[in-house]
Structure formats: C-alpha cells, structure tokens
Design an enzyme around this catalytic site. Structure first.
Site, PDB file in Angstrom:
ATOM      1  CB  SER A  29      -1.068  -0.092   1.158  1.00  0.00           C
ATOM      2  OG  SER A  29      -2.047   0.883   1.063  1.00  0.00           O
TER       3      SER A  29
ATOM      4  CG  ASP B  23      -7.387  -3.412  -2.263  1.00  0.00           C
ATOM      5  OD1 ASP B  23      -7.816  -2.403  -1.533  1.00  0.00           O
ATOM      6  OD2 ASP B  23      -6.019  -3.555  -2.194  1.00  0.00           O
TER       7      ASP B  23
ATOM      8  CG  HIS C 265      -5.563  -2.524   1.223  1.00  0.00           C
ATOM      9  ND1 HIS C 265      -5.166  -2.337  -0.096  1.00  0.00           N
ATOM     10  CD2 HIS C 265      -5.215  -1.633   2.104  1.00  0.00           C
ATOM     11  CE1 HIS C 265      -4.161  -1.580  -0.043  1.00  0.00           C
ATOM     12  NE2 HIS C 265      -4.166  -1.086   1.218  1.00  0.00           N
TER      13      HIS C 265
END
Lengths: 280, 280
Positions: free
Chosen positions: B148, B226, B259
């Site tokens: 991320s 995600d 995620h």
C-alpha cells in the site's frame, strides 16, 4: 449466526461470525478458516484452536501463519474467543489480565457472579462443534489444539472427551493449573476453594486417571526461553503423569524459543501435520 | 543502537532495535529478521519491507508469515517504522490516519512544520541500509518490497536507486500518488501545492522517465476485492507507464483477495522467491 467479516487467504477463506450462545448467555464471536476443498462435495475435518490469556478469535488467525499448510491438508480451523463478553458479563473487579474477560480458562464456573456466563467448557466442547457441524461443510472428525491457557483447554477438553477428538496438541500449555499461580487464581475464582473441584480441569490429574479410557495421541511443544516455563507451565508434570498412565504423549523442548506467537508460527505446520495423520 | 526485544523464530531471530536517526532527528525503531545462515561466515542479502498507513515495524513481522521461507532462502528482512515518532514530531492537527504519524509516505518533506522530521526517503534509502550493513553480517545485495503506502515507497525508492536494489516488489501499492486522494493529501501537506515536486515521488512518473536508466525487475500483486483498488491504488496506471518505457514490471491480479495482511501472507513466499532469484 451473523457474518462479521470475510477474507480470502491462502486459497481458502477466513471468516468471523457472531452468534447468541446458550451456554455463555451472550453473543460470542468465532473465526473459521475454510480450505478450498470445501468447494468439493467431500466434507473437511476441523481443528479447534483455543487461545491464551488476553486473546480473542483474532490472534491465532492473524499471527500463526497456519493457512497455507491447512489449505494443503484440507483442514478447517475454528478459533473461539477466550471468555464470554459483553456489558452484562462480570469481569475481575481488579481488571487483571489473568481472570475474567479474556481469561475464561475453558471451564464451567460454579461461583457467583461468574457461573451465569463463564461456561466456556460446555461452549467449546459441545455448543460450538454442534454449530460448526450444522452450518459448514465439515465432517465429524475433530482435533483440538491451543496455546498456554488454551493449551490447558485443549488438553482438558480432549482428555475428557476422547471419543470426540482424534488428536490433541498444545504449545506451552498450563499443564498443571491446580498447582500454579495462574490456575489457582482462576480455579478459586470460578470454582471456589475446594481443591477437589479443580481436579476435573487439571490435565495432569486427567492423565493420571485415564487408565481405562480411550487414549488420544497428544503432542506438546515448549520453548526453553519461555518466561513462564518454571512457575506457570510445568510440562515435566505432564510427562510424569502421562508416563504413569502409559499415555501416548510426546513433549518436545525447543532451545531459544519463548512464549510468543513467533514460537507458534515456527511449529504450527508440524502440529497440522501431526493432526492430519489422525483426521484422515 | 539499543536492542528492544528478541525472539527466536523459524530457525532464525526476530529482533527490534531503537536508534537515533540523523535524518528524522528522533529515535527510530526497526525490526530485523536474521536467518540462521548468519551463524556462518557468508553474509546474507537483505530485503527491506516498507509498511502501509498506520503500521509500525511490527505489523509485517507479526502477520506476514515470511520467516520460514526467508530462513530457507537465507534472506534477512528489515522493517522500518512508517514515520518519525516522538513528542517533538508534529502530527496531522486532525490526527487523521493518512497524514502525519504512521503516514510518512517515504518522502522528504519540504514544508514546515513537517520538514524537520519527515525525511523518511533519506532514512529508508540511505541511513537505515548503511546502519544495517555496518551492524549486521549482511551483504550489500538489497531488495525492496512493501504494501500500500509502503508499496509506493518500495517502487519509488527502488526506481530512484536502480544501482542499489536488485529487485522491487509491491502488494497493492499506491501506484500513482500524484493522482489519488491519499497521495494528493500527503504530497500537498509534505511537499506543498506545486505539482512538479510531487512527480519525484510518483512511481508512474518515474517509470515513464526511466528510458535511459538501469532497469530493476518489478513484481506487483493486487487483490481484486481490495476496497481501495479503484480510488487509491490504480495499478493499471503503473502497467501503462511501465509498458510505455519498456520496463520489466509484471502485475498479477488475484480474484477475491482484499487489502489486508491475509492477502500479503498468501503470496509473501512468492515474493521472497522472486527476490531470491536476483539476490543470489
């Protein structure tokens, strides 16, 4: 039963559910790992994992690193919470980490005010497996494992129900709770001061009185650098009790390893392989 | 450099250290995994792992499940914190999760009051590797990876220093921070409103202007479930930029994955295998 969250992981699924428990008389949350084999018609066996003091259903699922091997072996894993929860559930008045919330010790309390909700033994040994077997594509082949307080729980639940579990394993279990500070505090609070009531939840006592019962293979692993080893865990008492009863229990000591999930994640694959032998 | 804690894990060691950083002008904590091969005379290569928003050095080490494979491959892993920390370090006045503490974005801030401490680019690309190579039995073979915000960091640090890293990988990276809400907020706060200054830390821009530079193999993995995919992550922009520059970048999409660290733990072994090809 309400789905709380869902994550794809290692080819399978991690899901959290909330449900109203009859035994603990509150909402309980549990997590389940379902391997990709559940897409087939063949039901999969289940390993129940009981966590240690302060934990919830989340610790094992986030930190143990068990899913890759569990998916390869086609084993589901169920992780319950470690105590009843909720506004109505009494905690230790001192809010200590080792009694009350997060510290149910997998026993059925008999002492007020804990007796109403702290019925974790019945919850993990009866109610939860019945729910799992009703709601998910799993078989009735069960194994049980745990860590620390949950290692004690796995030993006690497994030894008291040998016809219901194929195999038992424990990391760093509280082996002889009737004779260590954590166990004495919990048992006197939940069960009262009569020592005889404690023995029904003491793995050493259960092993010593197992001569005529069905025997379930037991694997125990213990780190030698565990800060709780001498005062709280006492695996040598477990070995002595197993030997006296000719019980199939193996203890492996691991130099340098401590009480943390770093230890569990290092050997969880070996535990899954151990259980897989008996679950097939 | 002060040892904070130490755990044996997967045959190697997990250690946390605190040290005074010149670039961030505060105490920084990092974690290192050392495989058992460090007992031999052969120095081991290092994978630097950059974490995402709100993380510290602990998230990857506790949740990724990377140690077994890293130990087999003989790769050390270093995980820094995600921002400067301490009483003197200014946070976002709104204390949001995506700016200030826990959200350093691996850039060198130019705007007051952040410019004094938020020098994470220099910290992770220069100061930390120099310290690691001075203090541990490691080689100068380096790889870099992240998730991320840390995936953005790994891409930017790696692409800006192609002679210093053998390979780059990212899970769910913020691919085009100059053109997504997280990136715009962070870059305007740390770098000011001039868009040109942002492009020095935008992986897409760096790829597009990489024609004459040394090329480092890049692996990117992205979950299709995600929640941040469309608004914040934009991996298709990364692929487009890489194709325009004939850059060796592969993106693999994974149906059903989100995620979380459940996604990272599912594919971390594949990332370690990817890096091992280039670190040997």
């Amino acid at each position: 039963m309400e789905l709380v969250s869902e994550n794809r992981v290692a080819g399978g699924w991690h899901r959290r559910y909330r449900h109203q428990s009859q035994h603990t008389q509150c909402d309980m949350t549990f997590a389940i790992f379902l391997p990709e084999q559940v897409d087939n018609t063949q039901p999969v066996p289940v390993l129940y994992w009981l966590s240690g003091l302060t934990c919830t259903d989340e610790n094992f699922m986030q930190k143990a690193g068990a899913f890759k091997r569990a998916n390869e072996l086609g084993i589901a894993i169920v992780a319950p919470d470690t105590s009843p929860r909720g506004e109505d559930v009494p905690d230790d008045p001192q809010q200590s980490y080792d009694f009350g919330l997060g510290a149910g010790f997998y026993i059925n309390a008999t002492q007020a005010p804990y007796d109403k909700h702290y019925q974790m033994y019945s919850y993990v040994s009866e109610e939860l497996p019945a729910l799992i077997e009703q709601q998910f594509p799993v078989s009735e082949k069960r194994a049980i494992a745990g860590h620390s307080m949950g290692g004690h729980g796995a030993l006690v639940v497994g030894l008291k129900n040998p016809s219901r579990y194929c195999s038992i394993s424990a990391f760093s279990p509280i082996s002889n709770p009737a004779d260590c500070p954590w166990g004495k505090k919990a048992f006197s609070g939940y069960l009262g001061e009569e020592h005889k009531a404690w023995l029904a939840y003491d793995a050493c006592h259960l092993l010593e009185h197992s001569k005529d019962s069905l025997k379930v293979p037991v694997r125990v692993d213990q780190g030698e650098a565990d800060q709780f080893l001498d005062e709280q865990l006492k695996p040598e008492a477990l070995v002595k009790s197993a030997q006296a009863a000719d019980y199939p229990l193996t203890l492996t000591m691991h130099p340098g390893y401590d009480h943390s999930y770093f230890f569990i994640s290092s050997f969880i694959d070996a535990h899954l392989d151990f259980h897989a032998q008996y679950l097939k």
